[in-house]
Design an enzyme around this catalytic site. Structure first.
Site, PDB file in Angstrom:
ATOM      1  N   HIS A  36      -9.474  18.824  50.762  1.00  0.00           N
ATOM      2  CA  HIS A  36      -9.525  18.729  49.199  1.00  0.00           C
ATOM      3  C   HIS A  36     -10.821  19.206  48.640  1.00  0.00           C
ATOM      4  CE1 HIS A  36      -6.679  15.037  49.804  1.00  0.00           C
ATOM      5  NE2 HIS A  36      -5.864  15.967  49.398  1.00  0.00           N
ATOM      6  N   LYS A  83       3.375   3.498  43.670  1.00  0.00           N
ATOM      7  CA  LYS A  83       3.337   3.992  45.297  1.00  0.00           C
ATOM      8  C   LYS A  83       2.382   3.269  45.892  1.00  0.00           C
ATOM      9  CE  LYS A  83       4.799   8.767  44.747  1.00  0.00           C
ATOM     10  NZ  LYS A  83       4.310  10.153  44.936  1.00  0.00           N
ATOM     11  N   ARG A  92      -1.294  24.956  51.789  1.00  0.00           N
ATOM     12  CA  ARG A  92      -1.739  25.016  53.234  1.00  0.00           C
ATOM     13  C   ARG A  92      -0.910  26.043  54.152  1.00  0.00           C
ATOM     14  NH1 ARG A  92      -1.427  18.691  53.249  1.00  0.00           N
ATOM     15  NH2 ARG A  92       0.361  19.176  52.147  1.00  0.00           N
ATOM     16  N   SER A 136      -3.928  14.216  54.086  1.00  0.00           N
ATOM     17  CA  SER A 136      -4.388  12.393  53.957  1.00  0.00           C
ATOM     18  C   SER A 136      -3.466  11.649  55.077  1.00  0.00           C
ATOM     19  CB  SER A 136      -4.345  11.961  52.588  1.00  0.00           C
ATOM     20  OG  SER A 136      -5.394  12.508  51.621  1.00  0.00           O
TER      21      SER A 136
HETATM   22  O1  PNS Z   1      -1.825  14.351  46.695  1.00  0.00           O
HETATM   23  P1  PNS Z   1      -0.328  14.367  45.978  1.00  0.00           P
HETATM   24  O2  PNS Z   1       0.434  13.017  46.327  1.00  0.00           O
HETATM   25  O3  PNS Z   1       0.445  15.660  46.522  1.00  0.00           O
HETATM   26  O4  PNS Z   1      -0.437  14.457  44.589  1.00  0.00           O
HETATM   27  C1  PNS Z   1       0.665  14.520  43.631  1.00  0.00           C
HETATM   28  C2  PNS Z   1       0.601  14.604  42.207  1.00  0.00           C
HETATM   29  C3  PNS Z   1      -0.282  13.400  41.731  1.00  0.00           C
HETATM   30  C4  PNS Z   1      -0.382  15.667  41.754  1.00  0.00           C
HETATM   31  C5  PNS Z   1       1.876  14.789  41.504  1.00  0.00           C
HETATM   32  O5  PNS Z   1       2.794  13.762  42.089  1.00  0.00           O
HETATM   33  C6  PNS Z   1       1.846  14.482  40.047  1.00  0.00           C
HETATM   34  O6  PNS Z   1       1.328  15.460  39.305  1.00  0.00           O
HETATM   35  N1  PNS Z   1       2.186  13.299  39.580  1.00  0.00           N
HETATM   36  C7  PNS Z   1       1.989  12.938  38.044  1.00  0.00           C
HETATM   37  C8  PNS Z   1       3.639  12.938  37.680  1.00  0.00           C
HETATM   38  C9  PNS Z   1       4.245  14.184  36.946  1.00  0.00           C
HETATM   39  O7  PNS Z   1       3.565  14.835  36.323  1.00  0.00           O
HETATM   40  N2  PNS Z   1       5.175  14.505  37.592  1.00  0.00           N
HETATM   41  C10 PNS Z   1       5.885  15.631  37.451  1.00  0.00           C
HETATM   42  C11 PNS Z   1       5.207  16.638  38.269  1.00  0.00           C
HETATM   43  S1  PNS Z   1       6.245  18.167  38.100  1.00  0.00           S
END
Ligand code: PNS
Length: 163
Positions: free
Chosen positions: A17, A41, A90, A127
């Site tokens: 990150h 979550k 990645r 993570s």
């Molecule tokens: O580290 P992660 O778990 O891959 O992060 C995912 C995250 C938080 C970036 C993604 O789940 C997100 O943007 N969540 C917010 C809700 C949202 O906007 N959802 C629509 C995504 S297209």
């Protein structure tokens, strides 16, 4: 001022990150690391703990700040005047889901997603894997900052003594 967001759960932040955040900081005037705090979550660390670890990890970057959001990322980006979302890729396996999210986000708001290829030494890093390896006593000291390693070790030890 061109501001980007680096969103994620950061449970916990890894060296992978930090690599992406550092590189985003060279591309944009300001980077907001946006910690998703989806209450539904289950996480190992609380939002405050994740923000604290990120703050310490990013202390050396003058144009990076840490914030959190609950709800849609695009709403956060609008509120913060963010022009681009920066995501690390990645491997090809990341691409399908990341592309889908990028296209959904661009349909919701006038915002670009910029993909940054993860540095090869972090291409396997997640993570979730760091937590699993650490839980079974594996060495993750090269994968996370020292202060995160300490927090991880303490949290997992506390969890073990709970059961
Ligand atoms: O580290 P992660 O778990 O891959 O992060 C995912 C995250 C938080 C970036 C993604 O789940 C997100 O943007 N969540 C917010 C809700 C949202 O906007 N959802 C629509 C995504 S297209």
């Amino acid at each position: 001022m061109r501001r980007a967001a680096c969103p994620g759960s950061f449970d916990p932040v890894t060296n992978g990150h930090i690599d992406i955040i550092a590189r985003a900081a060279t591309l944009f005037d300001e980077v907001v690391v946006a910690v998703g705090v989806n209450q539904a979550k289950k996480r190992l660390f609380t939002p405050e703990e994740r923000i604290g670890m990120l703050t310490e990890s990013c202390a050396g970057f003058s144009n990076v700040r840490i914030d959190s959001f609950d709800g849609l990322l695009t709403d956060f980006c609008r509120q913060q005047d963010v022009v681009a979302i920066v995501k690390g890729l990645r491997a090809v396996s990341d691409f399908d889901y990341e592309l889908q999210m990028a296209q959904m986000n661009s349909s919701l708001a006038d915002i670009e997603t910029v993909f940054v290829p993860t540095s090869p030494e972090y291409s396997f890093l997640a993570s979730s894997l760091v937590k699993e390896v650490a839980m079974f006593g594996g060495d993750v000291s090269s994968l996370v900052p020292d202060h995160v390693l300490r927090a991880l070790t303490d949290r997992l030890a506390a969890r073990r003594s709970d059961v």
